[in-house]
Scaffold this active site. Structure first.
Site, short mmCIF file in Angstrom:
data_model
loop_
_atom_site.label_atom_id
_atom_site.label_comp_id
_atom_site.label_asym_id
_atom_site.label_seq_id
_atom_site.Cartn_x
_atom_site.Cartn_y
_atom_site.Cartn_z
N ASP A 31 0.82 -1.21 0.00
CA ASP A 31 0.00 0.00 0.00
C ASP A 31 0.86 1.26 0.00
OD1 ASP A 31 -2.21 -1.89 1.75
OD2 ASP A 31 -2.83 -0.74 0.01
N TYR B 2 1.79 1.89 -3.46
CA TYR B 2 0.60 2.34 -4.18
C TYR B 2 0.26 3.79 -3.82
CZ TYR B 2 -4.29 2.68 -5.52
OH TYR B 2 -5.48 3.09 -6.07
N SER C 152 -22.11 4.80 22.27
CA SER C 152 -22.53 6.19 22.37
C SER C 152 -21.78 6.73 23.58
CB SER C 152 -24.04 6.26 22.58
OG SER C 152 -24.39 5.53 23.73
N LEU C 153 -21.90 8.01 23.84
CA LEU C 153 -21.13 8.59 24.94
C LEU C 153 -22.02 9.48 25.78
CD1 LEU C 153 -17.82 9.81 23.29
CD2 LEU C 153 -18.06 8.03 25.01
N GLU D 158 -9.21 13.31 23.58
CA GLU D 158 -9.21 13.32 22.11
C GLU D 158 -10.25 14.33 21.63
OE1 GLU D 158 -10.47 9.34 21.30
OE2 GLU D 158 -8.56 8.45 21.86
N LYS E 17 -13.20 15.82 19.85
CA LYS E 17 -14.35 15.09 19.32
C LYS E 17 -14.75 15.72 17.99
CE LYS E 17 -18.78 13.27 20.81
NZ LYS E 17 -19.49 13.49 19.55
N CYS F 134 -59.51 15.96 14.96
CA CYS F 134 -60.83 15.34 14.97
C CYS F 134 -61.83 16.10 15.82
CB CYS F 134 -60.74 13.88 15.44
SG CYS F 134 -60.38 13.71 17.20
N CYS G 195 -55.78 13.80 23.05
CA CYS G 195 -57.02 13.72 22.30
C CYS G 195 -57.75 12.44 22.71
CB CYS G 195 -56.69 13.69 20.80
SG CYS G 195 -58.01 13.01 19.77
N CYS H 205 -60.03 9.20 15.67
CA CYS H 205 -59.19 10.34 15.28
C CYS H 205 -58.26 9.93 14.13
CB CYS H 205 -58.36 10.83 16.47
SG CYS H 205 -57.25 12.18 16.04
#
Length: 692
Positions: free
Chosen positions: A43, A46, A92-93, A126, A128, A422, A437, A443
């Site tokens: 790589d 490349y 998630s945080l 870090e 975010k 309604c 409602c 409705c």
DNA sequence: TCCCCTCGAGTTCA
DNA sequence: CTCGAGGGGA
């Protein structure tokens, strides 16, 4: 690159010749890589070729070839995105917004780990980045696939697009586990975002609202060559599944990522304690504007990975990491109107219609006002100047009214007492915040919302039956109730003839509906939209009753027998009086029973697996911890036990399965002996729970 | 009876 | 994602 003159020294003729060579060579390498899956070169080689090509093109823009590697990509365009399940869920945080919040987070960590109040521990901070998180899977050092975060457990497979990112190694340099998931953020710099939008504008295409959306839009292209043409950055920062441990601390892990060839945010830093965290937060806030990319805060992770494991998760959030967000962006605008929406359960929700205003890069024109009290508390009036905020979340809210700018002639908002759709009476039970409602089944607004819910993700999940389609079909009389959806096949031609539809889309929709005739009981129950019965409670009911017919029979019995059978419902752990009543109410309504009969004839409702079939020996057991534990804190022991399916309480009773005795166990050990409850030492417990 | 935690129901914009 | 209510333990 040795043997080649620096780009600055190239003559146009030499540059043209070299570009031709590079185009041919890169095309060959791409074919080997993408089509034959047999890379010819490393790589690094490349990437160097591509870099050289880009450098020459930058200096001689006129010489860019039609078949330039920057204009195309070897990968075949993907046909839609497949779903891909993450081996480990993506996190998630939790959020904090102040020094006090952060101190509280640290205090929780100490309590959980049983550390002294002044114990210091290291973090890694870090920035975010406001991009989109993705998960990459490497097998034997090779990039095999990548997916967006999605709902955390399942995302979209964007492997082909990710291959187009230069900043993402296709092979890991050096030794790596046989299987490893690596998480990071794909983002676009502010400058590239502006350039892209300028380009979009010139081409007469739609503009992106902000760098985040531009990055997401660029990555989620069905044609990966478009992705390749967009400048996307990538920073790696987290770990998912791994077949072998790779580090003892997060800082080490980041170093490892760098060694493998990933870009790691150079601003990330190991911080020795809360003092350094405060300084880092201040530093990042000060540098924020000058950074090349947007950040909305800083993520702090506990450095020690062994501690991370011990801390585990509370719900979906890890206990070992937190996002300290910068203050939310705010803007001032005018509130033009307050509209009332009617939800599936009849809840009347006020929504502010705003003069569109840009808040943190997004044009906001609506904001929920939650409920009647919220409007009264803030004395929000139509015509008011208001402050709108878009916090770390995406959802805008009205922070306050600027009373000084209130135009003359406004009046406090009069919340309607009747359903705007309604006309039924809307009532608000004492002590509740929501006005509802009472139209129920008559409705139309509620009917549509129920149908939308029925088709939605988590319920029947019928592709092609989104909010708009359902609403239109309902309005035009194609569907009145859930059962009608499964009779749409007979009206395929009619659907195909609708505006915006065609034979192909109609056929696809009918196929998508047919694919959902078989459905697990839990999803079926959830889809009904019974008040207070969400996904979790539906699962609980499904596991308890096992089959649709059993559930139905029991519910009918409960409905007829009233309070006595209602108490049976109350014996299901997690079903209290309110949910039981909601269920009984649902079955008491003849039209609901008719809907069930109808659906039962149209569908194949799969039985739920028997309750308590979990694999851990402690699943379903009632456990009590007593005395002081040596290898973990009490909270930790509880969390681990619960993660394995056990229930943990503090008092010993006949129903208790195990009492785990720590050092200096007292009265509870005695009580356990009296009642003949099994007791375990901490070591025995760890063995039983498979913790060692 | 109170408190803590989880679940449900609500919503925005691309 | 947030808020409010329900459920269950103290």
């Amino acid at each position: 690159m040795s043997g080649r003159p620096p780009v600055e020294e190239l003559t146009p003729a030499a540059a043209a010749a070299e570009l031709a060579d590079l185009a041919a060579e890169i095309a060959r390498l791409d074919a080997a890589y993408y089509q034959d899956d047999a890379p010819e070169v490393t790589d690094a080689v490349y990437d160097a070729r591509r870099a050289r090509n880009n450098a020459i093109e930058a200096r001689f823009p006129d010489l860019v070839r039609a078949d330039s590697p920057t204009r195309r990509l070897g990968a075949a365009p993907a046909a839609g995105f497949a779903r891909r399940r993450h081996l480990q869920p993506m996190l998630s945080l939790g959020n904090v917004f102040s020094e006090a919040d952060f101190a509280e987070f640290c205090a929780r960590v100490r309590r959980f780990l049983g550390l002294a109040e002044d114990a210091a521990f290291a973090f890694v901070g870090e920035p975010k980045i406001d991009g989109l998180s993705i998960s990459l899977t490497y097998e034997h050092g090779s990039f095999v696939h990548g997916a967006t975060r999605g709902d955390g457990s399942e995302g979209e497979d964007v492997t082909a697009n990710l291959r187009a990112l230069a900043s993402l190694p296709k092979r890991l340099a050096g030794a790596a586990p046989a299987l490893i998931e690596i998480r990071g953020e794909v983002f676009m710099t502010k400058a590239d975002f502006l350039a892209l939008n300028a380009e979009q504008e010139r081409a007469g295409r739609k503009l992106f609202a902000n760098p985040r959306n531009a990055a997401a839009g660029s990555l989620r292209q069905l044609d990966a060559s478009i992705t390749a043409g967009r400048k996307l950055g990538f920073f790696a920062y987290a770990m998912g599944e791994t077949s072998a441990p790779v580090a003892a601390t997060h800082a080490e892990y980041l170093a490892r990522l760098g060694a493998w060839g990933f870009a790691v945010n150079p601003l990330s830093r190991r911080l020795k304690g809360e003092g350094e965290v405060l300084a880092f937060q201040a530093e990042m806030a000060a540098r924020r504007a000058a950074l090349a990319y947007d950040i909305d805060g800083v993520v702090y992770k506990i450095d020690d990975l062994a501690w991370q494991r011990r801390l585990g998760f509370a719900g979906r959030d890890p206990r070992w990491a937190i996002a300290w967000k910068f203050p939310a962006e705010r803007a001032e605008t005018r509130l033009e109107d307050i509209r009332i929406q009617v939800g599936r359960t009849g809840a009347l929700t006020p929504v502010a219609v705003l003069q569109p205003v840009n808040v943190g890069g997004v044009l906001v024109s609506r904001a929920s006002l939650h409920n009647e009290d919220e409007i009264a508390r803030k004395d929000i009036r139509i015509g008011d100047a208001v402050v709108v905020e878009r916090a770390g979340d995406v959802i805008p809210r009205i922070v306050a009214v600027i009373v000084a700018k209130r135009p003359p002639g406004t009046a406090p908002f009069a919340f309607p007492t009747h359903c705007p759709v309604c006309g039924s009476h809307a009532v608000r039970p004492a002590g509740e915040a929501v006005r509802r409602c009472t139209g129920g089944l008559i409705c139309p607004a509620q009917a549509v919302e129920r149908l939308i819910h029925f088709c939605a993700r988590g319920a029947f999940d019928i592709e092609g039956m989104g909010e708009k389609t359902v609403a239109e079909f309902y309005e035009d009389g194609l569907i009145h109730g859930p059962g009608d959806i499964f009779r749409l096949a007979a009206r395929e031609a009619e659907i195909a003839a609708r505006e915006g539809w065609g034979e192909v889309s109609a056929r696809k929709l009918i196929a998508a509906i047919a694919a959902r005739r078989r459905i697990p009981l839990a999803r079926f129950i959830f889809a009904l939209g019974i008040r207070r019965v969400g996904e979790t409670t539906a699962k609980l009911l499904a596991r308890h009753y096992g089959s649709f017919s059993h559930w139905r029979a029991e519910m009918n019995a409960a409905q007829i027998m009233g309070s006595e059978a209602r108490s049976t419902l109350g014996n299901i752990l997690g079903i209290g009086p309110a949910i039981a009543e909601a269920l009984v109410d649902f079955f008491a309504e003849g039209r609901n029973r008719a809907v069930l009969d109808d659906l039962a004839g149209l569908l194949e409702i799969e039985d739920a697996e028997a309750a308590g079939a979990a694999q851990s020996p402690i699943a379903g057991k009632l456990v009590v911890f007593t005395g002081s534990l040596t290898t973990m804190s009490r909270a930790e022991a509880k969390a681990r036990a619960e993660a394995l399916g056990a229930r943990v309480t503090d008092s010993v009773s006949r129903r208790t399965d195990y009492v785990v005795l720590g050092a200096e166990a007292g009265s509870k050990a005695r009580r356990a002996a009296e009642l003949g409850v099994t007791t375990l030492s901490e070591a025995e417990w760890r063995a039983l729970a498979g913790m060692d």
